[in-house]
Design a protein around this motif. Structure first.
Motif, PDB file in Angstrom:
ATOM      1  N   TRP A 501       0.574  -1.218  -0.211  1.00 15.84           N
ATOM      2  CA  TRP A 501      -0.296   0.092  -0.128  1.00 15.84           C
ATOM      3  C   TRP A 501       0.739   0.969  -0.406  1.00 15.84           C
ATOM      4  N   THR A 502       1.004   2.769  -0.899  1.00 13.83           N
ATOM      5  CA  THR A 502       1.011   3.451  -0.793  1.00 13.83           C
ATOM      6  C   THR A 502      -0.031   4.834  -0.391  1.00 13.83           C
ATOM      7  N   LEU A 503       0.968   5.240   0.530  1.00 10.58           N
ATOM      8  CA  LEU A 503       0.104   6.558   1.131  1.00 10.58           C
ATOM      9  C   LEU A 503       0.009   7.925  -0.234  1.00 10.58           C
ATOM     10  N   LEU A 504      -1.858   8.678   0.192  1.00 10.08           N
ATOM     11  CA  LEU A 504      -2.028   9.152  -0.620  1.00 10.08           C
ATOM     12  C   LEU A 504      -1.586  11.219  -0.301  1.00 10.08           C
ATOM     13  N   GLY A 505      -1.163  10.754   1.092  1.00 10.62           N
ATOM     14  CA  GLY A 505      -1.086  11.779   2.187  1.00 10.62           C
ATOM     15  C   GLY A 505       0.413  12.404   2.821  1.00 10.62           C
ATOM     16  N   PRO A 506      -0.282  13.057   4.254  1.00 13.78           N
ATOM     17  CA  PRO A 506       1.429  12.681   4.751  1.00 13.78           C
ATOM     18  C   PRO A 506       1.426  11.913   5.277  1.00 13.78           C
ATOM     19  N   HIS A 507       2.204  11.380   6.026  1.00 11.60           N
ATOM     20  CA  HIS A 507       3.532  10.124   6.112  1.00 11.60           C
ATOM     21  C   HIS A 507       3.489  10.143   7.901  1.00 11.60           C
ATOM     22  N   GLN A 508       2.561  10.756   8.283  1.00 11.42           N
ATOM     23  CA  GLN A 508       1.884  10.274   9.212  1.00 11.42           C
ATOM     24  C   GLN A 508       0.886   9.323  10.462  1.00 11.42           C
ATOM     25  N   ARG A 509       2.624   9.053  11.311  1.00  8.91           N
ATOM     26  CA  ARG A 509       1.579   7.894  12.150  1.00  8.91           C
ATOM     27  C   ARG A 509       0.704   8.700  12.978  1.00  8.91           C
ATOM     28  N   ARG A 510       0.133   7.477  13.003  1.00  6.07           N
ATOM     29  CA  ARG A 510      -1.391   7.026  14.561  1.00  6.07           C
ATOM     30  C   ARG A 510      -1.090   7.012  15.480  1.00  6.07           C
ATOM     31  N   THR A 511      -1.655   8.127  16.691  1.00  2.00           N
ATOM     32  CA  THR A 511      -1.405   7.717  18.320  1.00  2.00           C
ATOM     33  C   THR A 511      -2.155   7.736  18.618  1.00  2.00           C
ATOM     34  N   ALA A 512      -2.291   7.012  19.813  1.00  8.72           N
ATOM     35  CA  ALA A 512      -3.689   7.115  20.682  1.00  8.72           C
ATOM     36  C   ALA A 512      -3.279   7.395  22.519  1.00  8.72           C
ATOM     37  N   PRO A 513      -4.350   8.233  22.655  1.00  8.27           N
ATOM     38  CA  PRO A 513      -4.140   8.028  24.164  1.00  8.27           C
ATOM     39  C   PRO A 513      -3.715   7.117  25.026  1.00  8.27           C
ATOM     40  N   ILE A 514      -2.675   6.688  25.832  1.00  8.37           N
ATOM     41  CA  ILE A 514      -2.722   5.392  26.651  1.00  8.37           C
ATOM     42  C   ILE A 514      -2.201   6.223  28.243  1.00  8.37           C
ATOM     43  N   ARG A 515      -3.556   5.970  29.085  1.00  3.58           N
ATOM     44  CA  ARG A 515      -3.557   6.527  30.304  1.00  3.58           C
ATOM     45  C   ARG A 515      -2.212   4.868  30.907  1.00  3.58           C
ATOM     46  N   LYS A 516      -1.641   5.681  31.848  1.00  2.04           N
ATOM     47  CA  LYS A 516      -0.668   5.310  32.893  1.00  2.04           C
ATOM     48  C   LYS A 516      -0.584   5.729  34.743  1.00  2.04           C
ATOM     49  N   GLY A 517      -1.278   5.101  35.326  1.00  4.90           N
ATOM     50  CA  GLY A 517      -1.306   5.894  36.327  1.00  4.90           C
ATOM     51  C   GLY A 517      -2.476   7.299  36.209  1.00  4.90           C
ATOM     52  N   SER A 536      -3.273   8.658   7.376  1.00  5.12           N
ATOM     53  CA  SER A 536      -3.611   9.248   5.636  1.00  5.12           C
ATOM     54  C   SER A 536      -4.275   8.725   4.814  1.00  5.12           C
ATOM     55  N   GLN A 537      -4.389   8.762   3.754  1.00 10.09           N
ATOM     56  CA  GLN A 537      -5.640   8.030   2.883  1.00 10.09           C
ATOM     57  C   GLN A 537      -4.505   6.811   1.651  1.00 10.09           C
ATOM     58  N   ALA A 538      -5.216   5.355   2.295  1.00 13.32           N
ATOM     59  CA  ALA A 538      -3.796   4.833   0.973  1.00 13.32           C
ATOM     60  C   ALA A 538      -4.560   4.140  -0.283  1.00 13.32           C
ATOM     61  N   GLU A 539      -3.363   3.569  -0.711  1.00 12.69           N
ATOM     62  CA  GLU A 539      -3.983   2.586  -2.156  1.00 12.69           C
ATOM     63  C   GLU A 539      -2.979   1.848  -2.387  1.00 12.69           C
ATOM     64  N   LEU A 540      -4.303   0.829  -3.175  1.00 12.04           N
ATOM     65  CA  LEU A 540      -2.895  -0.669  -3.229  1.00 12.04           C
ATOM     66  C   LEU A 540      -2.945  -0.623  -4.639  1.00 12.04           C
ATOM     67  N   ASP A 541      -2.327  -1.142  -4.946  1.00 18.86           N
ATOM     68  CA  ASP A 541      -2.054  -1.892  -6.734  1.00 18.86           C
ATOM     69  C   ASP A 541      -2.189  -0.266  -7.746  1.00 18.86           C
ATOM     70  N   TYR A 542      -2.346   0.841  -7.371  1.00 14.46           N
ATOM     71  CA  TYR A 542      -2.376   2.235  -8.432  1.00 14.46           C
ATOM     72  C   TYR A 542      -0.825   2.736  -8.178  1.00 14.46           C
ATOM     73  N   TYR A 543      -0.316   2.856  -6.815  1.00 12.12           N
ATOM     74  CA  TYR A 543       1.414   3.204  -7.855  1.00 12.12           C
ATOM     75  C   TYR A 543       2.001   2.443  -8.614  1.00 12.12           C
ATOM     76  N   PHE A 544       2.249   1.641  -8.721  1.00 17.42           N
ATOM     77  CA  PHE A 544       3.109   0.266  -9.735  1.00 17.42           C
ATOM     78  C   PHE A 544       2.027  -0.437  -9.166  1.00 17.42           C
ATOM     79  N   PRO A 545       0.396  -0.953 -10.887  1.00 21.10           N
ATOM     80  CA  PRO A 545      -0.402  -1.473 -10.672  1.00 21.10           C
ATOM     81  C   PRO A 545       0.562  -3.010 -11.449  1.00 21.10           C
ATOM     82  N   MET A 546       0.445  -3.928 -10.648  1.00 21.22           N
ATOM     83  CA  MET A 546       0.586  -5.329 -10.672  1.00 21.22           C
ATOM     84  C   MET A 546      -0.391  -6.140 -11.772  1.00 21.22           C
ATOM     85  N   ALA A 547       0.131  -7.268 -12.469  1.00 21.75           N
ATOM     86  CA  ALA A 547      -0.324  -8.110 -13.642  1.00 21.75           C
ATOM     87  C   ALA A 547      -0.167  -9.258 -12.083  1.00 21.75           C
ATOM     88  N   GLY A 548       0.761  -9.110 -11.820  1.00 23.89           N
ATOM     89  CA  GLY A 548       1.052 -10.751 -10.428  1.00 23.89           C
ATOM     90  C   GLY A 548       1.564 -10.248  -9.947  1.00 23.89           C
TER      91      GLY A 548
END
Length: 750
Positions: A501-517, A536-548
């Motif tokens: 898969w390839t990202l169409l937008g910024p390469h920003q990691r997904r984070t989530a709040p974790i409560r410790k104490g 970010s939005q992801a696409e598959l088989d679009y940046y380099f389409p494959m026949a196999g």
């Protein structure tokens, strides 16, 4: 629709036999890609500037300008129209065919298309003109597919009841369990331990087993409102509990209650009132069965309307149900032209939904896709959609057969229909659906997953931790139709491909709040190798389409106890004969599986168990090689323009020859390539180029010869101690890979 007016016709329009255009296809040209256009001998209406000037006195010119304005925002200004020298031509094409034989023209309908080019290239503004159904009868035609007047801004619920009855009576299993392979279709499982609203007693109840019910799909309001909690649960089970607190509900939920009653249902499911919002155990039971909830509902009521940017969603009600819409169907212009009443067709359902908040949210994506029948209350008009038909207020549609042809993009076009075929190419252009029957091949499975992935990841999500929760209902269905398990949203059977898969937008990691104490920190809960780990939005088989593709390495999921599970991956198409094509051997050498504490047979692990739902890391025995990236870009013959926020960077070999390409977010590319540096890549798989990529240059073909199965899918990694993270994926030619002297490596990806 707006008044008819009493305009005459200009000298050009007065010579046109409009009736003949609605009886037959005239001056229509179609190319090999099914793109419609006008033939060179089509009637020319003249330049747009002249048409605009004549629209003050010519009924048809007025319609042309109105139709173009309704479809193309850059033509809205009269000043811009008057300055355009663009010419317009007219032709007619079949918008719908309900006939059972080629000789029967009575149930075929044509639109007049206004084209601003001859032929089909380049794409240019175009719009359609439609005949009203009453006037179709004057020409000896069926009113089907033609327009009809909408008498009131308030939707007539008798139509909804009629549409539902048509579907249940005539479509039967085709809509109950969608899928092309009738014998293999599996009904949606019934939900278990489901709460519902008893509309007769106006209280919350346990839904009786196999009871018929309606569900609601909507976007939650910005303000606080009545929801089901542990504290209110007992009270809400009392008779008339909802009736006494009806004023605490947003307008959309109030309307949904009345609408379900109008549809003669006793039970209604709404998440805010049927899931205990402060009970994690109750949520944990219901979230995985969203497929059951929406798939088993007889009908889903959907509230879809635009919400201006940065505005609060007040959730006031279902548009057109008890209050007028913001955009009335009757505003469409009707003109009388040579005794025929003409207008421009309304937008199809997909176009209408694109501007709504409902179409931009992650949770509603799966709700719409999982529902077998949907009643959409939109700002434009009300639509009914099932797996066979789309019905709406302003088009004669009730007698359209399940197998009828409907032209893509027209008002009654059904993007979710698995049974419709294109009239000209015998293909299913532009359609996609969630099949409840097993796909018969890779060529069915992969496009379904690719479409869903691209659409889902483009949606907005309030809680970043819900990225997989809001996808569970879809994977429940895909697990059966694709016949595979899923790991963090990636199908196991096609894992080698799914990793690309390839990202169409910024390469920003997904984070989530974790409560410790008492402290709350941000932590990355999702792995870098899954699209779920990135915002970010992801696409598959679009940046380099494959026949196999050909797997070259083995993949293992490893749990917290260091127990490994070998994934079951498969070839796409037949296993290629690499010697025949002169390919190089790039597979890693045999290795010692002692790196794992234990390897268990695949059949002994359940991906929905606590032990395997979220494995510790992805492991592989592969090869890695070092290449240089210095920030220089390479054009893909215009293909790279689809990544507006990305750069297609050159991957250089040790001799400064272009060995491959990789797409990176601009900000990340600038950060990584402040100065030329070496990067580590690992081998993922081998792939065969799709015909669509033949004109795109991913490597220097004067040095690295282009041949079947020569491209390697590789992953750019960043090592952190004894583990690595995925940065992006790219393509490197096999000769360049071998020339880089790759080394074997046991790698843990997190």
């Amino acid at each position: 629709m707006a008044g008819q007016g009493s305009l005459t016709l200009c000298s050009v329009c007065s010579r046109i036999d409009f009736a003949s255009y609605f009886r037959h296809e005239i001056h229509k040209h179609i190319n090999d890609s099914d793109v419609l256009g006008a033939t060179e001998d089509a009637v020319c209406l003249g330049p747009l500037s002249e048409i605009y000037q004549k629209s003050q006195g010519c009924a048809f010119c007025d319609l042309v300008i109105n139709a173009l304005n309704s479809r193309w925002s850059h033509l809205e200004s009269p000043n811009s129209l008057s300055n355009l020298a663009t010419k317009c031509w007219i032709f007619s094409y079949c918008c719908g065919d309900n006939s059972s034989s080629a000789s029967n023209h009575q149930d075929k309908a044509n639109y007049i298309r206004i084209a601003t080019t001859i032929g089909i290239d380049p794409p240019a503004p175009a719009a359609d003109i439609q005949l009203l159904g009453d006037d179709a009868l004057k020409l000896g035609l069926s009113p089907l597919f033609h327009g009809r007047r909408v008498a009131s801004p308030i939707f007539d619920m008798t139509l909804a009841r009629k549409w539902l009855d048509i579907c249940e009576t005539h479509h039967g299993p085709f809509c109950e369990t969608p899928g092309r392979q009738v014998k293999d279709r599996v009904p949606a499982p019934l939900p278990t331990h489901l709460l519902a609203i008893d509309l007769k007693e106006m209280r919350i109840c346990h839904l009786p087993q196999a009871a018929r019910y309606v569900a609601l799909s909507y976007t939650w309001p910005s303000s606080q409102h009545l929801v089901l909690t542990k504290a209110s649960l007992q009270d809400m089970f009392q008779q008339d509990a909802l009736q006494t607190r009806i004023g605490e509900l947003p307008g959309t939920i109030q309307d949904a209650i009345h609408c379900a009653k109008d549809l003669c249902f006793r039970y209604l499911w709404i998440d805010a009132l049927c899931i205990i919002q402060d009970d994690d155990a109750h949520k944990a039971h219901h979230l995985p069965q969203m497929d059951h909830v929406y798939g088993a509902a007889v009908l889903t009521i959907i509230a879809a309307y635009p919400v201006p940017h940065s505005s609060l969603d007040l959730c006031k009600g279902l548009p057109g149900y008890r209050t007028s819409r913001t955009e009335e169907p009757e505003e469409r212009l009707i003109r009388e032209v040579k005794g025929l009443h003409l207008t421009h067709p309304s937008s199809n359902l997909e176009e209408v939904l694109k501007v709504t908040r409902w179409d931009k949210r992650s949770w509603t994506f799966q709700e719409g896709l999982l529902s077998r029948r949907s009643l959409y209350f939109t700002h434009a008009q009300t639509y009914f959609q099932c797996s066979c038909n789309v019905f709406c207020e302003d088009t004669n549609c009730e007698d359209v057969q399940r197998a009828a042809f409907v032209a893509p993009g027209t008002t009654l076009w059904n993007q979710k229909c698995p049974y419709a075929l294109d009239k000209y190419s015998n293909s299913d252009w532009g359609t996609w659906w969630l099949s409840r029957a097993p796909f018969q091949s890779f060529l069915e499975s992969l496009p379904a997953y690719e479409n869903i992935l691209g659409n889902y990841t483009s949606r907005n999500m309030s809680d970043p931790t819900d990225i997989l929760n809001a996808f569970q209902g879809i994977t429940s269905v895909l697990r059966l139709s694709m016949q595979t398990e899923f790991w963090y949203g990636l199908p196991e059977r096609y894992f080698d491909l799914a990793l690309t898969w390839t990202l169409l937008g910024p390469h920003q990691r997904r984070t989530a709040p974790i409560r410790k104490g008492q402290a709350e920190t941000s932590k990355q809960r999702f792995p870098s190798w899954s699209w779920a780990g990135w915002v970010s939005q992801a696409e598959l088989d679009y940046y380099f389409p494959m026949a196999g593709y050909r797997p070259e390495i083995e993949w293992f999921m490893v749990n917290e106890k260091s127990v490994a599970l070998r994934l079951n991956t498969a070839f796409w198409n037949a296993k290629p004969d690499l010697h025949k094509h002169g390919n190089k051997d790039v597979a890693p050498p045999e290795w010692d599986y002692g790196a794992f504490h234990e390897i268990i047979p695949r059949m002994f692990a359940r991906t929905d168990s606590d032990e395997w739902t979220y494995p510790q890391f992805l492991a592989c025995w592969t090869t890695y090689a070092v290449f240089e990236i210095d920030g220089e870009t390479q054009s893909l013959n215009g293909h790279e323009r689809l990544w507006a926020q990305g750069l297609n960077l050159i991957i250089w070999d040790k001799n400064k020859v272009r060995a491959g390409s990789i797409m990176l977010d601009k900000a990340l590319a600038f950060e990584l390539c402040k100065s030329p540096r070496k990067f580590e890549f690992i081998l993922i798989a081998r792939s065969k180029r799709n015909n669509q990529t033949l004109y795109k240059s991913y490597f220097d073909e004067t040095v690295y010869s282009d041949r079947d199965w020569c491209q390697l899918n590789v992953m750019l990694i960043e090592r952190i101690g004894d583990v690595a993270e995925r940065v992006a994926v790219g393509i490197i030619h096999e000769d360049a890979w071998v020339g880089a002297n790759p080394e074997a490596i046991f790698l843990k990806l997190v």
